[in-house]
Design a protein around this motif. Structure first.
Motif, PDB file in Angstrom:
ATOM      1  N   VAL A   4       0.851  -1.199   0.000  1.00  8.30           N
ATOM      2  CA  VAL A   4       0.000   0.000   0.000  1.00  8.30           C
ATOM      3  C   VAL A   4       0.883   1.243   0.000  1.00  8.30           C
ATOM      4  O   VAL A   4       0.631   2.204  -0.744  1.00  8.30           O
ATOM      5  CB  VAL A   4      -0.946   0.011   1.227  1.00  8.30           C
ATOM      6  N   ALA A   5       1.938   1.240   0.796  1.00  7.58           N
ATOM      7  CA  ALA A   5       2.840   2.392   0.876  1.00  7.58           C
ATOM      8  C   ALA A   5       3.549   2.635  -0.450  1.00  7.58           C
ATOM      9  O   ALA A   5       3.760   3.792  -0.836  1.00  7.58           O
ATOM     10  CB  ALA A   5       3.855   2.183   1.992  1.00  7.58           C
ATOM     11  N   LYS A   6       3.893   1.560  -1.161  1.00  5.56           N
ATOM     12  CA  LYS A   6       4.550   1.711  -2.465  1.00  5.56           C
ATOM     13  C   LYS A   6       3.640   2.441  -3.450  1.00  5.56           C
ATOM     14  O   LYS A   6       4.114   3.230  -4.262  1.00  5.56           O
ATOM     15  CB  LYS A   6       4.951   0.348  -3.038  1.00  5.56           C
ATOM     16  N   GLN A   7       2.341   2.191  -3.346  1.00  4.80           N
ATOM     17  CA  GLN A   7       1.392   2.875  -4.222  1.00  4.80           C
ATOM     18  C   GLN A   7       1.356   4.375  -3.932  1.00  4.80           C
ATOM     19  O   GLN A   7       0.902   5.160  -4.745  1.00  4.80           O
ATOM     20  CB  GLN A   7      -0.003   2.273  -4.072  1.00  4.80           C
ATOM     21  N   ASN A   8       1.832   4.745  -2.742  1.00  9.93           N
ATOM     22  CA  ASN A   8       1.873   6.148  -2.343  1.00  9.93           C
ATOM     23  C   ASN A   8       3.286   6.728  -2.418  1.00  9.93           C
ATOM     24  O   ASN A   8       3.567   7.749  -1.793  1.00  9.93           O
ATOM     25  CB  ASN A   8       1.317   6.307  -0.926  1.00  9.93           C
ATOM     26  N   GLY A   9       4.184   6.042  -3.145  1.00 11.95           N
ATOM     27  CA  GLY A   9       5.501   6.605  -3.411  1.00 11.95           C
ATOM     28  C   GLY A   9       6.646   6.139  -2.530  1.00 11.95           C
ATOM     29  O   GLY A   9       7.790   6.512  -2.768  1.00 11.95           O
ATOM     30  N   LEU A  10       6.388   5.327  -1.522  1.00 11.61           N
ATOM     31  CA  LEU A  10       7.467   4.837  -0.666  1.00 11.61           C
ATOM     32  C   LEU A  10       8.248   3.759  -1.418  1.00 11.61           C
ATOM     33  O   LEU A  10       7.651   2.913  -2.074  1.00 11.61           O
ATOM     34  CB  LEU A  10       6.881   4.254   0.620  1.00 11.61           C
ATOM     35  N   THR A  11       9.562   3.786  -1.330  1.00 12.53           N
ATOM     36  CA  THR A  11      10.363   2.826  -2.084  1.00 12.53           C
ATOM     37  C   THR A  11      11.184   1.895  -1.201  1.00 12.53           C
ATOM     38  O   THR A  11      11.713   0.906  -1.678  1.00 12.53           O
ATOM     39  CB  THR A  11      11.340   3.555  -3.029  1.00 12.53           C
TER      40      THR A  11
END
Length: 149
Positions: A4-11
């Motif tokens: 979910v965080a990756k969908q918000n730009g976290l890598t």
């Protein structure tokens, strides 16, 4: 949660624990809702009992998440403190904070408290599994047995 965080730009998954608690709660809620919508008979959630954040130990499964996912069983997978410390020290794939053996022992105590609280809140049993060095298949078998599979 990291998906979910990756969908918000976290890598980097290690960035998760550095997010403000309110953002972590948002991500947990979204991830829990996705998990709760699964229709499979058995859903295994691989998570941590807590997140070591700048504010302190934040539960990986706080009450609001438990109410959404309604778990029926918990399996706590762990290892001896010395093994955990050694594994962390040799893991160059992660961006970990500095650690000590004493801190690992403290984290194991926190983990035990967190998983016990989850069991009390949900009325679900906890199975403790020791993941000994080089014995991952043995640990996996114990997990499968605990689920009655």
């Amino acid at each position: 949660m990291f998906d979910v965080a990756k969908q918000n730009g976290l890598t980097d998954r290690d960035e998760l624990r550095k997010l403000p608690i309110s953002k972590q709660q948002e991500l947990q809620k979204t991830a829990a809702e996705k998990i709760a919508s699964c229709t499979e008979e058995i859903v295994i959630i691989d998570t941590h009992a807590f997140i070591s954040s700048p504010e302190g130990y934040y539960p990986g499964l706080p009450e609001h998440v438990l109410k959404i996912i309604k778990p029926s069983n918990f399996v706590s997978v762990s290892a001896k403190p010395e093994e955990i410390y050694s594994r962390r020290m040799s893991d160059d794939t992660r961006n970990r904070d500095k650690n000590t053996l004493a801190n690992v022992k403290k984290e194991l105590d926190v983990q035990s408290g967190m998983i016990s609280a989850c069991a009390v809140i949900t009325g679900s049993p906890v199975k403790y599994v020791l993941n000994r060095e080089g014995k991952v298949d043995e640990a996996a078998d114990k997990i499968i047995q605990s689920l009655g599979l």
